[in-house]
Design a protein around this motif. Structure first.
Motif, PDB file in Angstrom:
ATOM      1  N   GLY A   1      55.798  46.793  31.452  1.00  0.00           N
ATOM      2  CA  GLY A   1      55.393  46.796  30.054  1.00  0.00           C
ATOM      3  C   GLY A   1      54.336  45.779  29.680  1.00  0.00           C
ATOM      4  N   VAL A   2      53.678  45.179  30.684  1.00  0.00           N
ATOM      5  CA  VAL A   2      52.618  44.199  30.415  1.00  0.00           C
ATOM      6  C   VAL A   2      51.368  44.611  31.182  1.00  0.00           C
ATOM      7  N   LEU A   3      50.269  44.767  30.449  1.00  0.00           N
ATOM      8  CA  LEU A   3      48.970  45.030  31.053  1.00  0.00           C
ATOM      9  C   LEU A   3      48.317  43.675  31.308  1.00  0.00           C
ATOM     10  N   THR A   4      47.946  43.419  32.565  1.00  0.00           N
ATOM     11  CA  THR A   4      47.273  42.174  32.928  1.00  0.00           C
ATOM     12  C   THR A   4      45.853  42.501  33.330  1.00  0.00           C
ATOM     13  N   ILE A   5      44.899  41.844  32.682  1.00  0.00           N
ATOM     14  CA  ILE A   5      43.480  42.028  32.991  1.00  0.00           C
ATOM     15  C   ILE A   5      42.950  40.686  33.463  1.00  0.00           C
ATOM     16  N   VAL A   6      42.357  40.684  34.665  1.00  0.00           N
ATOM     17  CA  VAL A   6      41.792  39.462  35.232  1.00  0.00           C
ATOM     18  C   VAL A   6      40.273  39.591  35.202  1.00  0.00           C
ATOM     19  N   VAL A   7      39.637  38.646  34.534  1.00  0.00           N
ATOM     20  CA  VAL A   7      38.184  38.625  34.411  1.00  0.00           C
ATOM     21  C   VAL A   7      37.687  37.366  35.136  1.00  0.00           C
ATOM     22  N   PRO A   8      37.106  37.524  36.338  1.00  0.00           N
ATOM     23  CA  PRO A   8      36.628  36.354  37.082  1.00  0.00           C
ATOM     24  C   PRO A   8      35.480  35.651  36.357  1.00  0.00           C
ATOM     25  N   LYS A   9      35.472  34.331  36.477  1.00  0.00           N
ATOM     26  CA  LYS A   9      34.389  33.529  35.912  1.00  0.00           C
ATOM     27  C   LYS A   9      33.248  33.435  36.916  1.00  0.00           C
ATOM     28  N   ASP A  10      32.067  33.298  36.399  1.00  0.00           N
ATOM     29  CA  ASP A  10      30.907  32.998  37.226  1.00  0.00           C
ATOM     30  C   ASP A  10      30.778  31.481  37.221  1.00  0.00           C
ATOM     31  N   VAL A  11      31.406  30.837  38.211  1.00  0.00           N
ATOM     32  CA  VAL A  11      31.433  29.377  38.229  1.00  0.00           C
ATOM     33  C   VAL A  11      30.109  28.778  38.672  1.00  0.00           C
ATOM     34  N   SER A  12      29.184  29.614  39.149  1.00  0.00           N
ATOM     35  CA  SER A  12      27.879  29.094  39.555  1.00  0.00           C
ATOM     36  C   SER A  12      27.006  28.762  38.351  1.00  0.00           C
ATOM     37  N   THR A  13      27.346  29.306  37.186  1.00  0.00           N
ATOM     38  CA  THR A  13      26.578  29.020  35.976  1.00  0.00           C
ATOM     39  C   THR A  13      26.928  27.621  35.494  1.00  0.00           C
TER      40      THR A  13
ATOM     41  N   PRO B   1      33.516  35.771  27.120  1.00  0.00           N
ATOM     42  CA  PRO B   1      32.558  34.664  27.213  1.00  0.00           C
ATOM     43  C   PRO B   1      31.376  35.073  28.096  1.00  0.00           C
ATOM     44  N   GLU B   2      30.310  34.308  28.035  1.00  0.00           N
ATOM     45  CA  GLU B   2      29.096  34.649  28.779  1.00  0.00           C
ATOM     46  C   GLU B   2      29.232  34.444  30.281  1.00  0.00           C
ATOM     47  N   ASN B   3      30.076  33.543  30.713  1.00  0.00           N
ATOM     48  CA  ASN B   3      30.134  33.185  32.126  1.00  0.00           C
ATOM     49  C   ASN B   3      31.175  33.993  32.912  1.00  0.00           C
ATOM     50  N   VAL B   4      31.143  35.317  32.800  1.00  0.00           N
ATOM     51  CA  VAL B   4      32.100  36.142  33.541  1.00  0.00           C
ATOM     52  C   VAL B   4      31.383  37.090  34.491  1.00  0.00           C
ATOM     53  N   LYS B   5      32.115  37.526  35.497  1.00  0.00           N
ATOM     54  CA  LYS B   5      31.614  38.525  36.445  1.00  0.00           C
ATOM     55  C   LYS B   5      32.164  39.879  35.992  1.00  0.00           C
ATOM     56  N   ALA B   6      31.444  40.520  35.103  1.00  0.00           N
ATOM     57  CA  ALA B   6      31.922  41.754  34.482  1.00  0.00           C
ATOM     58  C   ALA B   6      32.160  42.876  35.491  1.00  0.00           C
ATOM     59  N   ASP B   7      31.435  42.856  36.591  1.00  0.00           N
ATOM     60  CA  ASP B   7      31.589  43.912  37.590  1.00  0.00           C
ATOM     61  C   ASP B   7      32.818  43.717  38.476  1.00  0.00           C
ATOM     62  N   GLN B   8      33.565  42.628  38.284  1.00  0.00           N
ATOM     63  CA  GLN B   8      34.740  42.363  39.114  1.00  0.00           C
ATOM     64  C   GLN B   8      36.040  42.317  38.306  1.00  0.00           C
ATOM     65  N   ILE B   9      36.042  42.885  37.119  1.00  0.00           N
ATOM     66  CA  ILE B   9      37.238  42.898  36.277  1.00  0.00           C
ATOM     67  C   ILE B   9      38.279  43.825  36.907  1.00  0.00           C
ATOM     68  N   LYS B  10      39.537  43.361  36.917  1.00  0.00           N
ATOM     69  CA  LYS B  10      40.647  44.159  37.459  1.00  0.00           C
ATOM     70  C   LYS B  10      41.770  44.211  36.435  1.00  0.00           C
ATOM     71  N   ALA B  11      42.518  45.316  36.460  1.00  0.00           N
ATOM     72  CA  ALA B  11      43.637  45.483  35.535  1.00  0.00           C
ATOM     73  C   ALA B  11      44.809  46.119  36.251  1.00  0.00           C
ATOM     74  N   GLN B  12      46.012  45.747  35.820  1.00  0.00           N
ATOM     75  CA  GLN B  12      47.226  46.384  36.323  1.00  0.00           C
ATOM     76  C   GLN B  12      48.277  46.372  35.229  1.00  0.00           C
ATOM     77  N   VAL B  13      49.184  47.320  35.287  1.00  0.00           N
ATOM     78  CA  VAL B  13      50.284  47.359  34.324  1.00  0.00           C
ATOM     79  C   VAL B  13      51.588  47.325  35.115  1.00  0.00           C
ATOM     80  N   GLU B  14      52.499  46.445  34.661  1.00  0.00           N
ATOM     81  CA  GLU B  14      53.788  46.307  35.321  1.00  0.00           C
ATOM     82  C   GLU B  14      54.797  45.796  34.313  1.00  0.00           C
TER      83      GLU B  14
END
Length: 135
Positions: free
Chosen positions: A110-122, A95-108
């Motif tokens: 057998g599941v890859l979790t990707i967290v994409v923070p929202k830009d809530v100021s928009t 979506p357009e309202n994300v902070k692309a420079d703050q995306i984080k990922a981890q695998v544990e």
């Protein structure tokens, strides 16, 4: 009220190689107040075998060239081969309202979790658009 189809943001990439087909990984998308969370099944894969990239500023590309199973003895007979670590690729248009420079990922486990923070100021606000008889 939103007029877009949230599921249109997912796409899959079927690719065939000589050795094995390229599969799509199963995915969950959870939207929380402050972020989007993507959970992708990657059983048996280590973090070194998974690639997460951001392309074109808003396309999340998740892929793997799975490790190859050790070869079996010549006299071995395979009856079922259903747990192989095949290659996969998955794209998600963010979506357009994300902070692309703050995306984080981890695998544990057998599941890859990707967290994409929202830009809530928009904040989106409505406004009236005047209609004229000529442009």
């Amino acid at each position: 009220m939103s007029f877009f189809d949230p599921f249109s943001r997912f796409s899959w990439i079927p690719m065939m190689s000589r050795d094995s087909p390229r599969l799509t990984a199963q995915i969950d998308w959870i939207e929380a107040p402050n972020n989007h969370i993507f959970k992708i099944n990657v059983p048996g894969l280590s973090r070194d075998e998974i690639k997460v990239q951001l392309e074109e500023e808003n396309v999340l590309q998740i892929s793997s060239e799975g490790a190859k199973e050790e070869s079996s003895p010549k006299e071995a007979i395979w009856h079922i081969a259903g747990r192989g670590k095949g290659d996969f690729a998955r794209q998600i248009v963010l979506p357009e309202n994300v902070k692309a420079d703050q995306i984080k990922a981890q695998v544990e486990n057998g599941v890859l979790t990707i967290v994409v923070p929202k830009d809530v100021s928009t904040k989106y606000r409505s406004r009236n658009i005047p209609i004229s008889s000529k442009l």
